[in-house]
Each structure stands twice: as structure tokens, then as C-alpha cells.
Design a protein around this motif. Structure first.
Motif, PDB file in Angstrom:
ATOM      1  N   SER A 388       0.816  -1.211   0.000  1.00 37.48           N
ATOM      2  CA  SER A 388       0.000   0.000   0.000  1.00 37.48           C
ATOM      3  C   SER A 388       0.850   1.261   0.000  1.00 37.48           C
ATOM      4  N   GLY A 389       2.140   1.105   0.264  1.00 43.11           N
ATOM      5  CA  GLY A 389       3.013   2.269   0.259  1.00 43.11           C
ATOM      6  C   GLY A 389       2.817   3.171   1.453  1.00 43.11           C
ATOM      7  N   GLN A 390       2.147   2.645   2.501  1.00 45.93           N
ATOM      8  CA  GLN A 390       1.931   3.462   3.692  1.00 45.93           C
ATOM      9  C   GLN A 390       3.253   3.640   4.444  1.00 45.93           C
ATOM     10  N   LEU A 391       3.400   4.858   4.936  1.00 50.22           N
ATOM     11  CA  LEU A 391       4.626   5.159   5.681  1.00 50.22           C
ATOM     12  C   LEU A 391       4.322   5.254   7.162  1.00 50.22           C
ATOM     13  N   TYR A 392       5.321   5.024   7.956  1.00 46.75           N
ATOM     14  CA  TYR A 392       5.214   5.325   9.375  1.00 46.75           C
ATOM     15  C   TYR A 392       6.482   6.035   9.797  1.00 46.75           C
ATOM     16  N   VAL A 393       6.436   6.632  10.940  1.00 52.42           N
ATOM     17  CA  VAL A 393       7.592   7.379  11.418  1.00 52.42           C
ATOM     18  C   VAL A 393       8.304   6.526  12.450  1.00 52.42           C
ATOM     19  N   SER A 394       9.563   6.362  12.260  1.00 51.84           N
ATOM     20  CA  SER A 394      10.340   5.552  13.183  1.00 51.84           C
ATOM     21  C   SER A 394      11.348   6.451  13.895  1.00 51.84           C
ATOM     22  N   LEU A 395      11.331   6.367  15.195  1.00 54.74           N
ATOM     23  CA  LEU A 395      12.355   7.064  15.983  1.00 54.74           C
ATOM     24  C   LEU A 395      13.367   6.013  16.384  1.00 54.74           C
ATOM     25  N   ASP A 396      14.559   6.157  15.932  1.00 58.01           N
ATOM     26  CA  ASP A 396      15.542   5.120  16.231  1.00 58.01           C
ATOM     27  C   ASP A 396      16.930   5.728  16.307  1.00 58.01           C
ATOM     28  N   PHE A 397      17.808   4.956  16.942  1.00 63.27           N
ATOM     29  CA  PHE A 397      19.200   5.409  17.014  1.00 63.27           C
ATOM     30  C   PHE A 397      19.892   4.961  15.748  1.00 63.27           C
ATOM     31  N   VAL A 398      20.343   5.931  14.966  1.00 63.24           N
ATOM     32  CA  VAL A 398      20.987   5.612  13.693  1.00 63.24           C
ATOM     33  C   VAL A 398      22.499   5.698  13.904  1.00 63.24           C
ATOM     34  N   PRO A 399      23.192   4.593  13.704  1.00 60.91           N
ATOM     35  CA  PRO A 399      24.648   4.645  13.855  1.00 60.91           C
ATOM     36  C   PRO A 399      25.263   5.487  12.733  1.00 60.91           C
ATOM     37  N   ARG A 400      26.342   6.106  13.052  1.00 59.81           N
ATOM     38  CA  ARG A 400      27.070   6.952  12.110  1.00 59.81           C
ATOM     39  C   ARG A 400      26.197   8.080  11.553  1.00 59.81           C
ATOM     40  N   ALA A 401      25.264   8.531  12.387  1.00 60.88           N
ATOM     41  CA  ALA A 401      24.445   9.651  11.925  1.00 60.88           C
ATOM     42  C   ALA A 401      25.265  10.925  12.017  1.00 60.88           C
ATOM     43  N   PRO A 402      25.128  11.767  11.045  1.00 58.29           N
ATOM     44  CA  PRO A 402      25.883  13.021  11.110  1.00 58.29           C
ATOM     45  C   PRO A 402      25.422  13.860  12.302  1.00 58.29           C
ATOM     46  N   LYS A 403      26.368  14.542  12.913  1.00 58.16           N
ATOM     47  CA  LYS A 403      26.043  15.346  14.100  1.00 58.16           C
ATOM     48  C   LYS A 403      25.101  16.480  13.701  1.00 58.16           C
ATOM     49  N   VAL A 404      24.121  16.676  14.556  1.00 55.49           N
ATOM     50  CA  VAL A 404      23.145  17.726  14.294  1.00 55.49           C
ATOM     51  C   VAL A 404      23.022  18.565  15.556  1.00 55.49           C
ATOM     52  N   ALA A 405      22.894  19.849  15.348  1.00 56.27           N
ATOM     53  CA  ALA A 405      22.709  20.721  16.509  1.00 56.27           C
ATOM     54  C   ALA A 405      21.257  20.593  16.963  1.00 56.27           C
ATOM     55  N   PHE A 406      21.042  20.425  18.281  1.00 60.31           N
ATOM     56  CA  PHE A 406      19.688  20.272  18.818  1.00 60.31           C
ATOM     57  C   PHE A 406      19.376  21.457  19.706  1.00 60.31           C
ATOM     58  N   ASP A 407      18.309  22.133  19.376  1.00 60.35           N
ATOM     59  CA  ASP A 407      17.928  23.310  20.153  1.00 60.35           C
ATOM     60  C   ASP A 407      16.903  22.881  21.197  1.00 60.35           C
ATOM     61  N   ALA A 408      17.324  22.808  22.432  1.00 60.72           N
ATOM     62  CA  ALA A 408      16.447  22.325  23.503  1.00 60.72           C
ATOM     63  C   ALA A 408      15.427  23.364  23.901  1.00 60.72           C
ATOM     64  N   THR A 409      15.616  24.596  23.469  1.00 61.68           N
ATOM     65  CA  THR A 409      14.684  25.644  23.875  1.00 61.68           C
ATOM     66  C   THR A 409      13.614  25.889  22.824  1.00 61.68           C
ATOM     67  N   ALA A 410      13.819  25.297  21.666  1.00 66.51           N
ATOM     68  CA  ALA A 410      12.853  25.530  20.591  1.00 66.51           C
ATOM     69  C   ALA A 410      11.510  24.923  20.968  1.00 66.51           C
ATOM     70  N   VAL A 415      12.974  17.014  16.230  1.00 64.04           N
ATOM     71  CA  VAL A 415      13.866  15.860  16.194  1.00 64.04           C
ATOM     72  C   VAL A 415      14.465  15.802  14.798  1.00 64.04           C
ATOM     73  N   PRO A 416      15.796  15.740  14.697  1.00 65.56           N
ATOM     74  CA  PRO A 416      16.400  15.666  13.363  1.00 65.56           C
ATOM     75  C   PRO A 416      15.993  14.385  12.658  1.00 65.56           C
ATOM     76  N   THR A 417      16.016  14.458  11.334  1.00 67.04           N
ATOM     77  CA  THR A 417      15.544  13.317  10.542  1.00 67.04           C
ATOM     78  C   THR A 417      16.643  12.816   9.635  1.00 67.04           C
ATOM     79  N   VAL A 418      16.543  11.587   9.258  1.00 72.40           N
ATOM     80  CA  VAL A 418      17.368  11.036   8.186  1.00 72.40           C
ATOM     81  C   VAL A 418      16.410  10.427   7.191  1.00 72.40           C
ATOM     82  N   SER A 419      16.898  10.270   5.975  1.00 71.81           N
ATOM     83  CA  SER A 419      15.991   9.712   4.975  1.00 71.81           C
ATOM     84  C   SER A 419      15.746   8.244   5.305  1.00 71.81           C
ATOM     85  N   GLY A 420      14.649   7.774   4.923  1.00 70.70           N
ATOM     86  CA  GLY A 420      14.231   6.436   5.319  1.00 70.70           C
ATOM     87  C   GLY A 420      14.935   5.343   4.564  1.00 70.70           C
TER      88      GLY A 420
END
Lengths: 554, 211
Positions: A388-410, A415-420
């Protein structure tokens, strides 16, 4: 004693003699009649019940002087008059009740007209098809009495005095439920919806349901209720799902309930309140607790990601997608997709208890999220169902993910994303295709063409020259073999001289062998014979086995 | 013109049964009897006015329940209905059957009421020895006696109908208490009329005087 009529008599007084009769006896008749009449009057006065007025919207089927009032199918009164109300909006039915039915004048007594009704839920009041409509009553329990009542337009589903229990269900909307909708327990109908009303706040619906007597004990304080209405078809990331309760519920809706198999809790009291979940899965899910809104920005298109799609964290359904929208990034001149999700941290269960406690403070949440993002927590839009091509959102620990700045006050937290997965796969496939594209396919094809032409020539040569020669050679070989076969046949025939000679030779050899054996036997018994010659008792002509058998006897 | 002498003036008494004229000396006995047929001998019906009044009153009293109580119970296809006399009349009238309504009204309402009135009038005037309209009163009495039998029409109709219409489940007619009281009314008015001695009407006549 006979007086002659012609006897002259002096005309006497014409006094009519009135005999003193017994007037009292004659007057007994009217007295008795009066007594009977009086007793009937007293009786009627004593048995006369209260007069009540019931307001109905219409008087369809009602007839003054005819329509009876029935309570528990016993006639307890009759309609005496039907009149329009003063403002003409409804009909006032005056009825006289029997004295024995004076309990029906309680304030909360309900009256309704029983007419033949045909609905999806069933057919009722068939007996009134011939006998005409009647007014049914259900005695109330109030201490106050009344003389005026408002009749119900539809029969009540719960008659007072029925053994069972009333429960209150809160739901966001009524769905296809209606008064009289069934309540199922393990697909057995155990009750029905008695009434419903909009909550005073207007934000929910309160449903009163009645559970019949033997089954009401299965309603416990921890019972789950869910709407079993109609056909529950869902095409989500989990695939195609179809659920129904029964054929009747498909048409008219219904409610089902179940209790936790372990620790079901106490039996619910009267008028216990429950939440009516939209479906069984939601009903049985543990309580969600407060939700946390998060925002995700995806660079790629998210076709197939629907609102309501699940959000999974390490395989646990942690929340759902609440919004999917486009944004415009002026710096990159792109349209990223912004996905809003709500996660319920309590769904983590035991893991949630071990997490650093956040007493309602979102900064703690933010910090926790910050550390997790630092460890590689990324959101991904994954394909849940290839079909059906349905998507879901997965929150997971991605190894070797590029570092992303996280703004805790925003606010909202992002949550930063990576392509699926599928996108990565797509990229890999496209790179392969690109490489294939770069190959000098045309020159390869030309070379291959030339080579194939050469091969064709060679094969023609082989066909024209080599093959006839090979045939000739094979024919010669055949002839040679035939000759050899004839020779062999003459050699191997029974009367062939070779065969005869061979037989003779073999017979000679056998004789020779026998004489050798005799010699060896003799030598075995008399080794000295070689030196001294044959002893006298020696029987050189006897076969060796006979000698050997006689030896131990001697 | 003077009226002919009365039997009493001649000292005579006629036997009611066989018409034998006897000397009124016989009336002095404790229980005077006709010497020929043995019937009780009296000049006028004994206690006539009293009896008539008593029966009339009883009839009038019973006429109230006869009208108030339902007379007949009709059950057609499951819808039962009890009706009193007047309800029946009104129903027939409103449904267009004016003839039947009229017959029922005359037989059940008009005739009994007329009997009450006539008998009451006769008794009252006779008691007061009134000389008013005596021939007409005599005619009224004959009329009352005549229609007395026909007043049982209602009772008969109910008896017949309830015996005939017994289609169990489809339709059923049963008599109710009202018809019993109506029957009593008819019986008592007849008894009242029988008790009344019409000769009493003429007893007020002045004998031997010109009219």
C-alpha cells in the motif's frame, strides 16, 4: 253462601275498604334497589383511580374511551379524552387509572404509545397491528406524585424493575449508536443503550447503557468498553484490517466490552462511569498519559504518510502523526515536509519508569531528548507496507548519523531526521543505474556483433568441410568393427578348433594338478619318502581324503 | 244524567278471576274467597297505590346503573370495547345508522322514561283523588300496559347477539351488568303497572252527580 244477584239490597256506603296490607314488605323492594345502587356507587367511588393527563406529540392510534393503558400487560386504565393543547403544539390525553394502579402517578412514571414499529434493530408491537395502539406505562420510584406527564415518543429500552445495572459511558461522538443499540460481551448481547445526551460542556457524549442481570457482574471497575459499530476497515501501516461484531451491529451499531483477564478489579457499582474507546485496540491499550508534541522536518516527499500513522520507537508504537504539511525554506529554496507527531512516553512502560523523572517539566523532556539526539536518535519515514506504500515514522538510534545541533529551547521540539530505508535503497538503485548508464554499451555491442559474425563463418566451414569427412570416417570404422565381430564369432563358436584345443589343454592341466596333489599328500604324510623311497604301506593310488580320515583311528 | 250506581253501592263485589258478583258481606271474612272459583275476593287490588309506587321507585333506581354501567362488551379483532346504552346510541348515530340509533333510543331510553312519567302521573293523580282528565289517564294506563312487553327488546337483542357472535379470536360479544339492571327496570315497571288498579282512577267520580 251464594247471594242471588237479584236480591234487593240497600245501597250502602261506597266506602272502599282498604285492607291493612303489609306496606313494609312492598317497600322492601325499592329499599333493596336503593341499597344495591348505593353499594355500587360506593364501590365505584372507592375503586375510582386517579385521573392523569399525558402529553404526546401526536395522538396517532389513540382513541378516547377505547385506548387502554397497560402496565406489565395488564389493563390499568383507559383514555377518556383526547384534546389539543392550548398552544396546539401537542396532544393532551386524559386517562383514568384504576385505583390499584395509583402507583403509576409517581412523578417519574413514564408513558409511551405502543404501536407497531419496524426498525433495523427489530420489530416490536406486532400485537397492536390488530388490536390498535395502547399506552404502556412504567412505574417510577419517586416519592412525589403528579397528575400531568409527558409521554415518550419512543418506547424506553429499560423498564424499571428489570434486574441489571446502568452504566455511563463517555465518548467523543455517538457514532452510529442509538437508543436500543446492543451491548455485547464476548459477542453475546447482554444489554442495550438506554439513552444518550450531550455533555454539558458539549465536548463529549454521555451514553447510559443497561446491562442485564446475569451479565452485569462482568462489568468491573477496569472493564474496557469500545464501539463495535459497523465494519471497522483500516488500511494502515499494519496492513488491511477488517473487524465486525455481528451483522446487526453493521447496520445499527453496538458496544462491546471486556475485562482484563488478570486483575479485573471490583464489580462496578450502579452508574459507574467508563470511557468508550473507538475500537477494541484503543480500548485495551494501556492509558497513554500526557502526550508530547514533536516536529519533524523531512527533506524528501512523504507520499503515503497519513495523519494517524503510527510513530514507532524501537518497535513500540509510541505515538501517532497528527499533522503533515509543507514548509518553505528560503535559503535552500526547497519545500521540506513538516510532520507533527504526538508521542506518549508512558507507552514505553517499564522503560519510562527508569527514565529520569520529569515532573511535568518540559525542559527535562528536552534535555533527555537532547542527549538521545546526541547519541544518534533520528526520525525516519519508513515504509510500513510495500503493497500500500503506507509510511510510518520511526524514531531510532541511527549509527554513524551526522552530528546535528539540537535546540532544547525551541518550541515545538524538533527531532532531526534522516531519509528512510526505502529512500536509501532508492538512492543506491539509482547510483547503480547511473553506473550502468556510463558503460560503453554501444561499442561493446559492435565488437560483439563482429565476433558473432566470425563465429558464424567458422561454423559454416565446419558444416561444409569437416562434417562430411567425419561421416566417412565413421562409416569406415563401422565396417572395421563389423569385420572384427565376424572374426570373433568364428573364434568363439562351440565347434571351433581353438575352443576344442582349449578344452583339451584344460583337461590335461586338471589331470596334472591331481597328480601333483597326490604327490604333495604323500609327501605330507611321509616326508622321508623323498630320501628313502615309498614305504610299503603307502597307498599312493588312494585319494588323499580317505587316508586322512583313517589316520586318527589307527 | 247521573252515572250508573257502583257495585259497592249495590253491595256487590265481582270476583276478579271468574267475574261472579258476590255480596260484599263476604269481604268481612278474614280471607274472603270467591265462592265459585276460590280466588281471593276484593273490591280493589289491595295496596295497589303503595305497591305501584314501590315497584316504580325500584325501577327508577335500577334505571341509573342500567344507563351508567356498560351493557355489552364487543371484541372485534382483538380490540375490546364496552359500551353503555347511550354510547351505543351515539355511536350508531355518528356512524350514520340513524334508524338503528333511533330504535335503540326509543326502546331503551324513551319508553322506560315515558313509563316512569306516566306511572308517576297516574299514581300521583289517583292518590289525590283527582278528577282531572280521567278518560285520558285510563288510556295512558292501557298504553303503558301495552308497551310493557316490548321494553324487553334490548335484553333480548343482547341475549341473542351474545349467544350468536362467538367467533373466538375474531369477534366476541358478551353481556355486561348493565343489561341485567335494564331487565330489572323493565320487570319492575311492569310490576308497577300490574299493581296499579285502573279502577281507582274512576273512584274519585262523584256517584249520582251530573258531570
Amino acid at each position: 253462601m251464594i247471594d242471588a244477584p237479584n236480591l234487593p239490597r240497600e245501597p250502602g256506603d261506597p266506602a272502599v275498604r282498604r285492607r291493612r296490607m303489609l306496606p313494609s314488605l312492598v317497600w322492601l323492594v325499592p329499599i333493596v334497589a336503593a341499597l344495591i345502587g348505593l353499594s355500587m356507587l360506593v364501590n365505584a367511588w372507592l375503586s375510582e383511580g386517579p385521573k392523569i393527563t399525558i402529553a404526546f406529540k401526536t395522538a396517532a392510534g389513540l382513541e378516547a374511551g377505547k385506548t387502554p393503558i397497560k402496565y406489565k400487560d395488564v389493563v390499568v386504565g383507559a383514555v377518556t379524552a383526547i384534546a389539543l393543547s392550548e398552544d396546539g403544539t401537542h396532544v393532551e390525553v386524559t386517562a383514568e387509572l384504576a385505583r390499584s394502579a395509583s402507583s403509576l402517578t409517581r412523578e417519574d412514571t413514564r408513558f409511551w404509545v405502543v404501536r407497531p414499529r419496524i426498525g433495523i434493530g427489530g420489530v416490536s408491537g406486532v400485537d397492536t397491528l390488530l388490536s390498535g395502539a395502547y399506552i404502556a406505562a412504567d412505574a417510577g420510584s419517586s416519592e412525589e406524585t403528579s397528575r400531568t406527564f409527558t409521554g415518550l415518543e419512543t418506547p424506553p429500552t429499560v423498564i424499571s424493575g428489570m434486574p441489571g445495572k446502568t452504566i455511563v459511558l463517555h465518548t467523543a461522538d455517538l457514532g452510529s449508536l442509538d437508543i436500543g443499540s446492543p451491548v455485547y460481551y464476548r459477542r453475546i448481547q447482554v444489554g442495550r443503550v438506554a439513552s444518550y445526551e450531550l455533555d454539558e460542556s458539549g465536548k463529549s457524549v454521555n451514553i447510559q447503557a443497561f446491562i442485564d442481570a446475569p451479565y452485569d457482574r462482568f462489568v468491573t471497575t477496569r472493564t474496557w468498553f469500545w464501539n463495535a459499530s459497523g465494519v471497522d476497515v483500516s488500511l494502515g501501516a499494519e496492513g488491511f484490517n477488517l473487524k465486525t461484531q455481528s451483522l446487526a451491529t453493521i447496520l445499527s451499531g453496538g458496544i462491546a466490552f471486556d475485562s482484563p483477564p488478570y486483575n479485573p478489579g471490583e464489580v462496578a457499582p450502579e452508574n459507574a462511569e467508563f470511557t468508550l474507546a473507538p475500537d477494541q485496540k484503543t480500548a485495551m491499550a494501556p492509558p497513554d498519559g500526557p502526550g508530547q508534541y514533536l516536529q519533524l522536518r523531512f527533506a524528501q516527499s512523504l507520499r503515503g504518510l497519513a495523519v494517524g500513522a503510527p510513530v514507532l520507537f524501537s518497535g513500540v508504537e509510541l505515538g501517532r502523526v497528527v499533522s503533515v504539511g509543507l514548509d518553505y525554506d528560503p535559503t535552500t529554496k526547497r519545500f521540506p515536509t513538516v510532520v507533527g507527531i504526538v508521542i506518549y512516553p508512558q507507552r514505553l512502560g517499564r522503560a519510562f519508569d527508569k527514565l529520569p523523572k520529569a515532573e511535568g517539566g518540559s525542559p527535562e523532556h528536552a534535555q533527555l531528548l537532547q542527549t538521545m539526539v546526541g547519541q544518534g536518535l533520528r526520525a525516519q519515514a519508513r515504509t510500513g507496507n510495500l503493497l500500500s506504500g503506507q509510511l510510518y515514522v520511526s524514531l531510532d538510534f541511527v549509527p554513524r548519523a551526522p552530528k546535528v545541533a539540537f535546540d532544547a529551547t525551541a518550541r515545538p521540539l524538533q527531532v532531526p531526521t534522516v531519509s528512510g530505508d526505502f529512500d536509501q535503497l532508492q538512492e543506491q538503485v539509482s547510483s547503480i543505474v547511473r553506473k550502468i548508464d556510463k558503460l560503453p554499451l554501444e561499442s561493446i555491442a559492435k565488437n560483439l556483433d563482429a565476433a558473432i559474425a566470425n563465429l558464424d563463418k567458422t561454423l559454416q566451414q565446419i558444416n561444409g568441410e569437416v562434417l562430411p569427412q567425419t561421416t566417412q570416417t565413421l562409416q569406415q570404422a563401422q565396417k572395421t568393427l563389423d569385420g572384427a565381430q565376424g572374426m570373433l564369432g568364428s573364434v568363439l563358436a562351440d565347434d571351433a578348433p581353438l575352443q576344442q584345443n582349449l578344452n583339451q589343454t584344460l583337461q590335461d592341466t586338471r589331470r596334472t594338478m591331481r597328480s601333483v596333489r597326490t604327490l604333495t599328500d604323500l609327501l605330507g604324510r611321509h616326508p622321508d619318502a623323498l630320501l628313502r623311497g615309498l614305504p610299503a604301506n603307502a597307498v599312493p593310488d588312494e585319494p588323499a581324503p580317505a587316508d586322512l580320515s583313517e589316520d586318527p583311528v589307527r | 244524567v247521573s252515572a250508573p250506581p257502583r257495585a259497592a253501592q249495590l253491595g256487590l263485589v265481582a270476583c276478579h278471576a271468574c267475574g261472579l258478583a258476590c255480596s260484599d258481606d263476604a269481604l268481612d271474612a278474614a280471607h274472603p274467597r270467591c265462592p265459585r272459583c276460590g280466588a281471593a275476593l276484593h273490591r280493589r287490588k289491595p295496596g295497589s297505590i303503595q305497591r305501584a309506587w314501590a315497584f316504580l321507585l325500584a325501577g327508577m333506581i335500577f334505571y341509573i346503573p342500567a344507563n351508567v354501567l356498560p351493557m355489552m362488551y364487543t371484541d372485534v379483532l382483538g380490540s375490546g370495547m364496552e359500551s353503555t346504552i347511550l354510547e351505543g346510541v351515539v355511536e350508531f348515530w355518528s356512524s350514520g345508522s340513524w334508524g338503528i340509533a333511533l330504535v335503540i333510543f326509543i326502546a331503551s331510553v324513551a319508553v322506560p322514561c315515558m313509563k316512569f312519567l306516566i306511572l308517576g302521573l297516574l299514581l300521583a293523580t289517583t292518590q289525590r283523588h283527582s278528577t282531572w282528565a280521567r278518560p285520558e289517564r285510563a288510556r295512558l294506563y292501557r298504553f303503558v300496559e301495552l308497551i310493557g312487553y316490548w321494553s324487553m327488546l334490548d335484553v333480548l337483542v343482547v341475549a341473542f347477539v351474545s349467544a350468536l357472535v362467538k367467533f373466538h379470536g375474531l369477534s366476541d360479544i358478551e353481556p355486561r351488568l348493565g343489561i341485567f339492571f335494564f331487565g330489572l327496570v323493565v320487570i319492575f315497571t311492569m310490576l308497577s303497572a300490574m299493581s296499579f288498579d285502573p279502577r281507582l282512577i274512576w273512584d274519585s267520580e262523584k256517584v249520582g252527580e251530573p258531570e
